[in-house]
Design a protein around this motif. Structure first.
Motif, PDB file in Angstrom:
ATOM      1  N   ALA A  11       0.829  -1.218   0.000  1.00 58.38           N
ATOM      2  CA  ALA A  11       0.000   0.000   0.000  1.00 58.38           C
ATOM      3  C   ALA A  11       0.857   1.259   0.000  1.00 58.38           C
ATOM      4  CB  ALA A  11      -0.938  -0.010   1.207  1.00 58.38           C
ATOM      5  N   ASN A  12       1.979   1.218   0.700  1.00 56.92           N
ATOM      6  CA  ASN A  12       2.867   2.386   0.753  1.00 56.92           C
ATOM      7  C   ASN A  12       3.650   2.594  -0.536  1.00 56.92           C
ATOM      8  OD1 ASN A  12       2.247   3.351   3.334  1.00 56.92           O
ATOM      9  ND2 ASN A  12       3.604   1.861   4.286  1.00 56.92           N
ATOM     10  N   ASN A  13       3.803   1.544  -1.337  1.00 61.33           N
ATOM     11  CA  ASN A  13       4.613   1.642  -2.554  1.00 61.33           C
ATOM     12  C   ASN A  13       3.803   1.742  -3.836  1.00 61.33           C
ATOM     13  OD1 ASN A  13       7.551   1.494  -1.728  1.00 61.33           O
ATOM     14  ND2 ASN A  13       6.656  -0.153  -0.544  1.00 61.33           N
ATOM     15  N   LEU A  14       2.507   1.543  -3.743  1.00 62.85           N
ATOM     16  CA  LEU A  14       1.651   1.695  -4.922  1.00 62.85           C
ATOM     17  C   LEU A  14       1.125   3.126  -4.981  1.00 62.85           C
ATOM     18  CD1 LEU A  14      -0.364  -1.652  -4.751  1.00 62.85           C
ATOM     19  CD2 LEU A  14       1.472  -1.066  -6.353  1.00 62.85           C
ATOM     20  N   THR A  15       0.936   3.603  -6.193  1.00 61.96           N
ATOM     21  CA  THR A  15       0.414   4.962  -6.374  1.00 61.96           C
ATOM     22  C   THR A  15      -1.111   4.952  -6.307  1.00 61.96           C
ATOM     23  OG1 THR A  15       0.191   4.740  -8.776  1.00 61.96           O
ATOM     24  CG2 THR A  15       2.355   5.485  -7.926  1.00 61.96           C
ATOM     25  N   LEU A  17      -2.994   5.723  -8.693  1.00 58.04           N
ATOM     26  CA  LEU A  17      -3.447   5.086  -9.933  1.00 58.04           C
ATOM     27  C   LEU A  17      -3.506   3.572  -9.777  1.00 58.04           C
ATOM     28  CD1 LEU A  17      -4.311   5.195 -12.888  1.00 58.04           C
ATOM     29  CD2 LEU A  17      -1.876   5.252 -13.511  1.00 58.04           C
ATOM     30  N   HIS A  18      -2.484   2.977  -9.207  1.00 56.09           N
ATOM     31  CA  HIS A  18      -2.489   1.529  -8.967  1.00 56.09           C
ATOM     32  C   HIS A  18      -3.695   1.126  -8.114  1.00 56.09           C
ATOM     33  CE1 HIS A  18       1.972   1.969  -9.682  1.00 56.09           C
ATOM     34  NE2 HIS A  18       1.724   0.888 -10.417  1.00 56.09           N
ATOM     35  N   LEU A  19      -3.903   1.863  -7.033  1.00 57.11           N
ATOM     36  CA  LEU A  19      -4.995   1.530  -6.115  1.00 57.11           C
ATOM     37  C   LEU A  19      -6.363   1.723  -6.767  1.00 57.11           C
ATOM     38  CD1 LEU A  19      -3.497   3.024  -2.841  1.00 57.11           C
ATOM     39  CD2 LEU A  19      -3.576   0.609  -3.533  1.00 57.11           C
ATOM     40  N   ARG A  20      -6.484   2.720  -7.605  1.00 65.70           N
ATOM     41  CA  ARG A  20      -7.760   2.938  -8.309  1.00 65.70           C
ATOM     42  C   ARG A  20      -8.015   1.820  -9.319  1.00 65.70           C
ATOM     43  NH1 ARG A  20      -8.526   9.123  -9.953  1.00 65.70           N
ATOM     44  NH2 ARG A  20     -10.529   8.266 -10.609  1.00 65.70           N
ATOM     45  N   ILE A  21      -6.978   1.359 -10.007  1.00 62.53           N
ATOM     46  CA  ILE A  21      -7.129   0.243 -10.942  1.00 62.53           C
ATOM     47  C   ILE A  21      -7.574  -1.004 -10.187  1.00 62.53           C
ATOM     48  CG2 ILE A  21      -5.852  -1.342 -12.459  1.00 62.53           C
ATOM     49  CD1 ILE A  21      -4.235   1.156 -13.393  1.00 62.53           C
ATOM     50  N   LEU A  22      -7.000  -1.226  -9.025  1.00 63.41           N
ATOM     51  CA  LEU A  22      -7.428  -2.357  -8.199  1.00 63.41           C
ATOM     52  C   LEU A  22      -8.883  -2.200  -7.759  1.00 63.41           C
ATOM     53  CD1 LEU A  22      -4.216  -2.857  -6.067  1.00 63.41           C
ATOM     54  CD2 LEU A  22      -5.261  -4.583  -7.555  1.00 63.41           C
ATOM     55  N   ALA A  23      -9.268  -0.990  -7.374  1.00 63.62           N
ATOM     56  CA  ALA A  23     -10.650  -0.741  -6.951  1.00 63.62           C
ATOM     57  C   ALA A  23     -11.629  -0.981  -8.092  1.00 63.62           C
ATOM     58  CB  ALA A  23     -10.787   0.688  -6.421  1.00 63.62           C
ATOM     59  N   ILE A  24     -11.273  -0.534  -9.283  1.00 65.85           N
ATOM     60  CA  ILE A  24     -12.113  -0.743 -10.460  1.00 65.85           C
ATOM     61  C   ILE A  24     -12.276  -2.230 -10.724  1.00 65.85           C
ATOM     62  CG2 ILE A  24     -12.268  -0.430 -12.977  1.00 65.85           C
ATOM     63  CD1 ILE A  24     -10.545   2.224 -12.406  1.00 65.85           C
ATOM     64  N   ALA A  66       0.655   0.813 -15.311  1.00 65.73           N
ATOM     65  CA  ALA A  66       0.293   0.557 -13.914  1.00 65.73           C
ATOM     66  C   ALA A  66      -0.364  -0.815 -13.783  1.00 65.73           C
ATOM     67  CB  ALA A  66      -0.629   1.659 -13.400  1.00 65.73           C
ATOM     68  N   TYR A  67      -1.192  -1.179 -14.747  1.00 64.37           N
ATOM     69  CA  TYR A  67      -1.830  -2.502 -14.747  1.00 64.37           C
ATOM     70  C   TYR A  67      -0.740  -3.582 -14.787  1.00 64.37           C
ATOM     71  CZ  TYR A  67      -5.089  -6.238 -16.073  1.00 64.37           C
ATOM     72  OH  TYR A  67      -5.822  -7.395 -16.104  1.00 64.37           O
ATOM     73  N   GLY A  68       0.269  -3.369 -15.635  1.00 60.21           N
ATOM     74  CA  GLY A  68       1.390  -4.311 -15.729  1.00 60.21           C
ATOM     75  C   GLY A  68       2.153  -4.437 -14.417  1.00 60.21           C
ATOM     76  N   ASP A  69       2.333  -3.311 -13.725  1.00 59.09           N
ATOM     77  CA  ASP A  69       2.984  -3.351 -12.409  1.00 59.09           C
ATOM     78  C   ASP A  69       2.199  -4.245 -11.458  1.00 59.09           C
ATOM     79  OD1 ASP A  69       4.770  -1.415 -13.353  1.00 59.09           O
ATOM     80  OD2 ASP A  69       3.754   0.241 -12.312  1.00 59.09           O
ATOM     81  N   ILE A  70       0.883  -4.078 -11.446  1.00 56.17           N
ATOM     82  CA  ILE A  70       0.022  -4.848 -10.545  1.00 56.17           C
ATOM     83  C   ILE A  70       0.107  -6.336 -10.877  1.00 56.17           C
ATOM     84  CG2 ILE A  70      -2.372  -5.228  -9.827  1.00 56.17           C
ATOM     85  CD1 ILE A  70      -2.790  -2.166 -10.431  1.00 56.17           C
ATOM     86  N   TYR A  71       0.161  -6.644 -12.173  1.00 63.26           N
ATOM     87  CA  TYR A  71       0.316  -8.044 -12.592  1.00 63.26           C
ATOM     88  C   TYR A  71       1.652  -8.614 -12.094  1.00 63.26           C
ATOM     89  CZ  TYR A  71       1.195 -12.065 -15.566  1.00 63.26           C
ATOM     90  OH  TYR A  71       1.507 -13.325 -16.019  1.00 63.26           O
ATOM     91  N   GLY A 103      -4.654 -10.765  -4.748  1.00 62.66           N
ATOM     92  CA  GLY A 103      -5.221  -9.463  -5.082  1.00 62.66           C
ATOM     93  C   GLY A 103      -6.511  -9.190  -4.328  1.00 62.66           C
ATOM     94  N   ARG A 104      -7.391 -10.189  -4.273  1.00 64.27           N
ATOM     95  CA  ARG A 104      -8.651 -10.028  -3.529  1.00 64.27           C
ATOM     96  C   ARG A 104      -8.370  -9.806  -2.044  1.00 64.27           C
ATOM     97  NH1 ARG A 104      -9.893 -13.996  -7.165  1.00 64.27           N
ATOM     98  NH2 ARG A 104      -9.620 -15.670  -5.635  1.00 64.27           N
ATOM     99  N   SER A 105      -7.420 -10.557  -1.510  1.00 68.72           N
ATOM    100  CA  SER A 105      -7.060 -10.418  -0.103  1.00 68.72           C
ATOM    101  C   SER A 105      -6.483  -9.031   0.185  1.00 68.72           C
ATOM    102  CB  SER A 105      -6.056 -11.509   0.279  1.00 68.72           C
ATOM    103  OG  SER A 105      -5.665 -11.397   1.611  1.00 68.72           O
ATOM    104  N   PHE A 106      -5.650  -8.524  -0.716  1.00 72.77           N
ATOM    105  CA  PHE A 106      -5.063  -7.194  -0.545  1.00 72.77           C
ATOM    106  C   PHE A 106      -6.136  -6.117  -0.594  1.00 72.77           C
ATOM    107  CE2 PHE A 106      -3.051  -3.400  -2.546  1.00 72.77           C
ATOM    108  CZ  PHE A 106      -2.314  -2.992  -1.450  1.00 72.77           C
TER     109      PHE A 106
END
Length: 113
Positions: A11-15, A17-24, A66-71, A103-106
């Motif tokens: 959470a501290n290292n994601l932007t 944008l990353h968190l919003r992509i996860l929320a979406i 950002a999606y690629g980072d999350i992957y 991802g779901r757990s995070f």
């Protein structure tokens, strides 16, 4: 303890944008409601269409990156090549089901605190 530390590190290292992509990806219906976005603007079978509607003003190449980072972290089960693919799914179904168990757990961890 280790899981909490790991999630806090993520959470501290994601932007934002990353968190919003996860929320979406986790709950697009709620995301569109919270940000008062037009759900009816999503008609096609391209994942980029959903993310562009959900993240207006953000360049699609930045979203893909950002999606690629999350992957790479292991939170998505499909890489960014999905942006070049038409799917049988339409609308919000395109982004649903992309989160891994981790991802779901995070996401659950982030929404809990």
């Amino acid at each position: 303890k280790e899981q909490k530390e790991y999630y806090l590190h993520l959470a501290n290292n994601l932007t934002d944008l990353h968190l919003r992509i996860l929320a979406i990806s986790s709950d697009p219906d709620s995301y569109f409601d919270i940000y008062q976005l037009d759900k009816n603007s999503i008609q096609g079978a391209a994942i980029g269409e959903v993310f562009k509607a959900a993240l207006p003003g953000i360049d699609l190449e930045m979203i893909k990156s950002a999606y690629g980072d999350i992957y790479q972290i292991g939170l998505f089960n499909t890489d960014k090549s999905i942006f070049g693919t038409l799917t049988a799914a339409r609308g919000f179904d395109i982004v649903k089901g992309r989160l891994t168990e981790l991802g779901r757990s995070f996401v659950k961890f982030c929404t809990k605190y």
